[in-house]
Design an enzyme around this catalytic site. Structure first.
Site, PDB file in Angstrom:
ATOM      1  N   GLY A 152      30.510  40.180  38.778  1.00 35.31           N
ATOM      2  CA  GLY A 152      30.966  39.396  39.922  1.00 35.31           C
ATOM      3  C   GLY A 152      29.880  39.170  40.946  1.00 35.31           C
ATOM      4  N   GLN A 153      30.257  38.489  42.024  1.00 36.56           N
ATOM      5  CA  GLN A 153      29.292  38.113  43.055  1.00 36.56           C
ATOM      6  C   GLN A 153      28.612  39.329  43.668  1.00 36.56           C
ATOM      7  OE1 GLN A 153      30.847  36.471  46.715  1.00 36.56           O
ATOM      8  NE2 GLN A 153      29.136  35.037  46.902  1.00 36.56           N
ATOM      9  N   ILE A 206      34.852  43.267  32.417  1.00 34.47           N
ATOM     10  CA  ILE A 206      35.685  42.785  31.320  1.00 34.47           C
ATOM     11  C   ILE A 206      35.017  41.641  30.574  1.00 34.47           C
ATOM     12  CG2 ILE A 206      36.973  41.043  32.638  1.00 34.47           C
ATOM     13  CD1 ILE A 206      39.522  42.117  31.180  1.00 34.47           C
ATOM     14  N   ARG A 207      33.965  41.077  31.168  1.00 33.68           N
ATOM     15  CA  ARG A 207      33.197  39.992  30.539  1.00 33.68           C
ATOM     16  C   ARG A 207      31.746  40.421  30.418  1.00 33.68           C
ATOM     17  NH1 ARG A 207      32.365  35.847  35.612  1.00 33.68           N
ATOM     18  NH2 ARG A 207      32.651  37.391  37.249  1.00 33.68           N
ATOM     19  N   TYR A 250      46.238  38.340  47.907  1.00 34.33           N
ATOM     20  CA  TYR A 250      44.973  39.071  48.024  1.00 34.33           C
ATOM     21  C   TYR A 250      44.975  39.957  49.272  1.00 34.33           C
ATOM     22  CZ  TYR A 250      39.868  39.704  48.281  1.00 34.33           C
ATOM     23  OH  TYR A 250      38.599  40.223  48.341  1.00 34.33           O
TER      24      TYR A 250
END
Length: 315
Positions: A11-12, A35-36, A142
């Site tokens: 992620g970022q 997960i990726r 969120y």
């Protein structure tokens, strides 16, 4: 010797934080998971494993096998995307945190970092110079998950002695990773579009002021908090961090100093209502008092660096 697990390394935040931690602790001491697949610079500099953080059994296996002492749990569904899949996003954001906290308690891990967000605030929160302790009435999936998470990490500290630490990140701006589905993502997208097309259609209105933070400042704040002596920390929920506040119009004006032909138009979407419920500026005096938060970048210097680095990336 500390051994660190980063969850959400693609992620970022995770992609850059992993590299900073490896510089500090050594490549082999920072295990990256997602997960990726990991970005090449993460996969190429140290250990990486595929991990679905909802898989508590595999998470426990990694913690045990690698003798992990600290966890940076960064995996989450962000604000804009979470509104499209509310129940799934709640499950991912909350169940993953509970997995980490329970294993930290059972395995007596040294420290846990989990990021909160300005999304914990809401329509009734004072919008200007939002204080550390104030009304919190988030109206997004969120934000609700982040507020619940703040309460859980404080509970695990008070009840079980788990050393939990957290920052309420504002919008984060990075040239190394593109936008990932958040309400403040225009402030990343705009640089790519300014260079690619010399124009940008913004999904927020021109006068929507929001607090932002350039990624180098966010990384420093995160590591400084985690490196601070526990006795200095008065909060175990999450610290306000302010960065810099600006509007899309102000950012576009700064970009035009470098790219005079750049044009911006405005077409607010569902994220406008989210942004309108968030603070316009943040009071981070408690963080400065407790552990010495220091920001380096203002709007002008951040814009200069972003344009230079995004130009190199797109060349």
């Amino acid at each position: 010797m500390e051994k660190i697990l980063v969850i959400g390394c693609s992620g970022q935040i995770g992609s850059e934080l992993t590299l900073e931690l490896r510089k500090m602790y050594g490549d082999s001491k920072v295990i990256a998971t997602d997960i990726r697949p990991a970005p090449p610079e993460v996969a190429g500099t140290g250990p990486f494993e595929i991990l679905d953080v909802l898989d508590a059994a595999k998470l426990q296996l990694i913690l045990s096998h690698e003798k992990i002492t600290q966890v940076y749990h960064l995996a989450a569904i962000l604000s804009g995307n979470a509104e499209k899949r509310p129940l799934a996003s709640w499950d991912i954001n909350m169940r993953s945190l509970m997995n980490v906290l329970e294993l930290a308690r059972e395995m007596r891990l040294n420290k846990i970092f989990w990021p909160s967000s300005i999304a914990v605030f809401g329509p009734s929160t004072p919008r200007k110079n939002t204080p550390q302790d104030t009304i919190m009435d988030p109206n997004t999936v969120y934000g609700i998950s982040k507020l619940a998470g703040e309460r859980w990490i404080e509970y695990y500290f008070n009840k079980y002695g788990v050393d939990t630490r957290s920052l309420r990140y504002p919008g984060l701006i990075s040239y190394k990773t593109e936008a990932g589905g958040g309400t403040t993502d225009y402030a990343v997208e705009i640089f790519y579009e300014a260079i690619r097309k010399k124009k940008y259609e913004c999904f927020l209105g021109p006068e929507t002021a929001l607090p932002m933070m350039f990624m180098p400042d966010a990384l420093k704040a995160t590591i400084d908090l985690m490196e601070s002596d526990a006795s200095k920390l008065s909060l175990r929920s999450s610290y306000n961090v302010a960065g810099i506040s600006f509007t899309p119009r102000e950012l576009a004006s700064e970009i035009k100093k470098h790219i005079p032909e750049f044009e911006i138009t405005y077409k607010p979407d569902f994220r406008q209502a989210i942004a309108d419920s968030w603070p316009a500026s943040i009071d981070d005096s408690v963080a400065k008092r407790d552990w010495g938060l220091h920001d380096k970048y203002d709007l002008a210097s951040m814009t200069t660096v972003m344009l230079e680095e995004v130009s190199k990336k797109l060349a």
